[in-house]
Scaffold this active site. Sequence first.
Site, PDB file in Angstrom:
ATOM      1  N   TRP A  33       0.835  -1.205   0.000  1.00 54.42           N
ATOM      2  CA  TRP A  33       0.000   0.000   0.000  1.00 54.42           C
ATOM      3  C   TRP A  33       0.872   1.258   0.000  1.00 54.42           C
ATOM      4  O   TRP A  33       2.019   1.236   0.443  1.00 54.42           O
ATOM      5  CB  TRP A  33      -0.948   0.012   1.195  1.00 54.42           C
ATOM      6  CG  TRP A  33      -0.299   0.063   2.548  1.00 54.42           C
ATOM      7  CD1 TRP A  33       0.048  -0.990   3.339  1.00 54.42           C
ATOM      8  CD2 TRP A  33       0.091   1.248   3.283  1.00 54.42           C
ATOM      9  NE1 TRP A  33       0.638  -0.564   4.505  1.00 54.42           N
ATOM     10  CE2 TRP A  33       0.668   0.810   4.509  1.00 54.42           C
ATOM     11  CE3 TRP A  33       0.012   2.614   3.045  1.00 54.42           C
ATOM     12  CZ2 TRP A  33       1.148   1.700   5.474  1.00 54.42           C
ATOM     13  CZ3 TRP A  33       0.497   3.501   3.995  1.00 54.42           C
ATOM     14  CH2 TRP A  33       1.055   3.042   5.192  1.00 54.42           C
ATOM     15  N   GLU A  76       7.699   8.520  13.672  1.00 51.32           N
ATOM     16  CA  GLU A  76       7.873   7.909  12.348  1.00 51.32           C
ATOM     17  C   GLU A  76       8.670   8.812  11.415  1.00 51.32           C
ATOM     18  O   GLU A  76       9.450   8.337  10.587  1.00 51.32           O
ATOM     19  CB  GLU A  76       6.503   7.595  11.728  1.00 51.32           C
ATOM     20  CG  GLU A  76       5.676   6.552  12.466  1.00 51.32           C
ATOM     21  CD  GLU A  76       6.168   5.128  12.259  1.00 51.32           C
ATOM     22  OE1 GLU A  76       7.137   4.914  11.500  1.00 51.32           O
ATOM     23  OE2 GLU A  76       5.593   4.209  12.868  1.00 51.32           O
ATOM     24  N   GLU A 111       9.088   1.750   6.073  1.00 51.09           N
ATOM     25  CA  GLU A 111       8.803   2.619   7.216  1.00 51.09           C
ATOM     26  C   GLU A 111       8.523   4.058   6.786  1.00 51.09           C
ATOM     27  O   GLU A 111       7.727   4.761   7.413  1.00 51.09           O
ATOM     28  CB  GLU A 111       9.988   2.590   8.192  1.00 51.09           C
ATOM     29  CG  GLU A 111      10.120   1.305   8.978  1.00 51.09           C
ATOM     30  CD  GLU A 111       9.132   1.213  10.127  1.00 51.09           C
ATOM     31  OE1 GLU A 111       8.625   2.265  10.576  1.00 51.09           O
ATOM     32  OE2 GLU A 111       8.865   0.092  10.580  1.00 51.09           O
ATOM     33  N   HIS A 114       4.960   5.451   6.557  1.00 48.75           N
ATOM     34  CA  HIS A 114       4.161   5.685   7.767  1.00 48.75           C
ATOM     35  C   HIS A 114       4.104   7.164   8.131  1.00 48.75           C
ATOM     36  O   HIS A 114       3.030   7.734   8.324  1.00 48.75           O
ATOM     37  CB  HIS A 114       4.722   4.881   8.941  1.00 48.75           C
ATOM     38  CG  HIS A 114       4.770   3.406   8.698  1.00 48.75           C
ATOM     39  ND1 HIS A 114       5.457   2.520   9.503  1.00 48.75           N
ATOM     40  CD2 HIS A 114       4.211   2.650   7.714  1.00 48.75           C
ATOM     41  CE1 HIS A 114       5.317   1.299   9.045  1.00 48.75           C
ATOM     42  NE2 HIS A 114       4.574   1.352   7.948  1.00 48.75           N
ATOM     43  N   GLU A 164       9.639  -2.538  17.502  1.00 56.11           N
ATOM     44  CA  GLU A 164       8.659  -2.761  16.428  1.00 56.11           C
ATOM     45  C   GLU A 164       7.349  -3.301  17.006  1.00 56.11           C
ATOM     46  O   GLU A 164       6.264  -2.976  16.517  1.00 56.11           O
ATOM     47  CB  GLU A 164       9.211  -3.738  15.385  1.00 56.11           C
ATOM     48  CG  GLU A 164      10.398  -3.226  14.591  1.00 56.11           C
ATOM     49  CD  GLU A 164      10.022  -2.241  13.490  1.00 56.11           C
ATOM     50  OE1 GLU A 164       8.872  -1.753  13.462  1.00 56.11           O
ATOM     51  OE2 GLU A 164      10.880  -1.955  12.647  1.00 56.11           O
ATOM     52  N   THR A 167       5.543  -0.303  18.594  1.00 60.77           N
ATOM     53  CA  THR A 167       4.878   0.569  17.615  1.00 60.77           C
ATOM     54  C   THR A 167       3.658  -0.125  17.013  1.00 60.77           C
ATOM     55  O   THR A 167       2.665   0.531  16.695  1.00 60.77           O
ATOM     56  CB  THR A 167       5.843   1.000  16.489  1.00 60.77           C
ATOM     57  OG1 THR A 167       6.526  -0.144  15.967  1.00 60.77           O
ATOM     58  CG2 THR A 167       6.870   1.990  17.001  1.00 60.77           C
ATOM     59  N   ASP A 196       2.443  -3.471   9.116  1.00 65.79           N
ATOM     60  CA  ASP A 196       3.861  -3.360   8.725  1.00 65.79           C
ATOM     61  C   ASP A 196       4.767  -3.561   9.938  1.00 65.79           C
ATOM     62  O   ASP A 196       5.771  -4.279   9.884  1.00 65.79           O
ATOM     63  CB  ASP A 196       4.151  -1.980   8.128  1.00 65.79           C
ATOM     64  CG  ASP A 196       3.614  -1.803   6.714  1.00 65.79           C
ATOM     65  OD1 ASP A 196       3.120  -2.779   6.134  1.00 65.79           O
ATOM     66  OD2 ASP A 196       3.703  -0.674   6.203  1.00 65.79           O
ATOM     67  N   GLU A 197       4.404  -2.895  11.043  1.00 62.86           N
ATOM     68  CA  GLU A 197       5.239  -2.968  12.241  1.00 62.86           C
ATOM     69  C   GLU A 197       5.317  -4.398  12.783  1.00 62.86           C
ATOM     70  O   GLU A 197       6.375  -4.838  13.245  1.00 62.86           O
ATOM     71  CB  GLU A 197       4.707  -2.019  13.333  1.00 62.86           C
ATOM     72  CG  GLU A 197       4.556  -0.564  12.909  1.00 62.86           C
ATOM     73  CD  GLU A 197       5.882   0.155  12.685  1.00 62.86           C
ATOM     74  OE1 GLU A 197       6.928  -0.510  12.612  1.00 62.86           O
ATOM     75  OE2 GLU A 197       5.856   1.393  12.579  1.00 62.86           O
ATOM     76  N   HIS A 200       7.738  -6.377  10.676  1.00 66.04           N
ATOM     77  CA  HIS A 200       9.111  -5.988  10.997  1.00 66.04           C
ATOM     78  C   HIS A 200       9.545  -6.573  12.348  1.00 66.04           C
ATOM     79  O   HIS A 200      10.688  -7.004  12.509  1.00 66.04           O
ATOM     80  CB  HIS A 200       9.242  -4.456  11.007  1.00 66.04           C
ATOM     81  CG  HIS A 200       8.934  -3.834   9.684  1.00 66.04           C
ATOM     82  ND1 HIS A 200       8.627  -2.494   9.542  1.00 66.04           N
ATOM     83  CD2 HIS A 200       8.860  -4.367   8.436  1.00 66.04           C
ATOM     84  CE1 HIS A 200       8.398  -2.240   8.258  1.00 66.04           C
ATOM     85  NE2 HIS A 200       8.527  -3.358   7.580  1.00 66.04           N
TER      86      HIS A 200
END
Length: 329
Positions: A33, A76, A111, A114, A164, A167, A196-197, A200
Amino acid sequence: MSIKNIRLEVMQFLENKVEQFVEEYLIPVDAIWQPSDFLPNSEQPTFFEEVKELRELAKDLPYDFWVAMVGDTITEEALPTYESWLMDVEGVDNLERNGWSKWVRQWTGEENRHGDVLNKYLYLSGRVNMREVEVTTQHLINDGFDIGTGRDPYKNFVYTSFQELATYISHNRVSQLAKSYGDLKLSKMCRMIAGDEMRHHLAYSEFVNQIFKVDPSEMMLAFNYMMKQKITMPAHFLRESGQKISSAFENFSNSAQRIGVYTANDYVDIMQKLIEKWEIDKITGLTDEAEKARDYLMKLPNRMAKISERLIVPEDSFVFKWVEPAIIG
């Protein structure tokens, strides 16, 4: 062989698996995305209507929510600090463009989206003083951070595994709050960031897992060191315009705790999750020093939980320059 050389040897050994890590834990640019997927489309004639809808929904969100959103956004946006720090870790050779530097660059690329999407959302919402947010962001990048890891990859991977997941929790809670106030688009945006976090986190915790297999005692000592000194949040030097370094962090943390975005209990839970994920109680072949470190780690969550129970968070919100009550009210 020195500890530094052993770490380099382990990093070079793991580098053979970096391509596999990239494929498993990162998403190709064309498939992932992008911020524009969640924001009003400025190319369309419906742009102003979409912005109006965004601003209307934003009016119902409470003060501490906006403080947490701003703090998350600034954290971020300080990405240049994090990339330069990771590129300086032992075994990550920026000049050679090795496997590890490829990982860091692609992680950075993910990252970066974000801060981009959150910043644009804040700007369109009309709920915050964007100039003050921008000043704080520049200060945070200028001030850098000191997370106590040095260039040690073992300590750094413990830090990223922890951070990670922290977050993920923060963005996921913001998503849940936005949904409870009826802002489904903001909720989805923050949920995607949280996703995403989590990926990671899974990657960095797997790096640690792999190190435990080949260098268990030193990895145990590094984990113990990071938990003993406590994990420092990336935005711990947070400050507003005209203020001293780190002066805003505690008040931001209080807002996040008051609204339930990230709490002292979450810190303890993350510690426990890492102990369980790496099966600290089952690791064999440890030196006497590493055995003592393991014993300390196994008892630490209960100790920290008792301390967190005594923590008192102020009931009243601190008034930030980023989010003035006049703008909200």
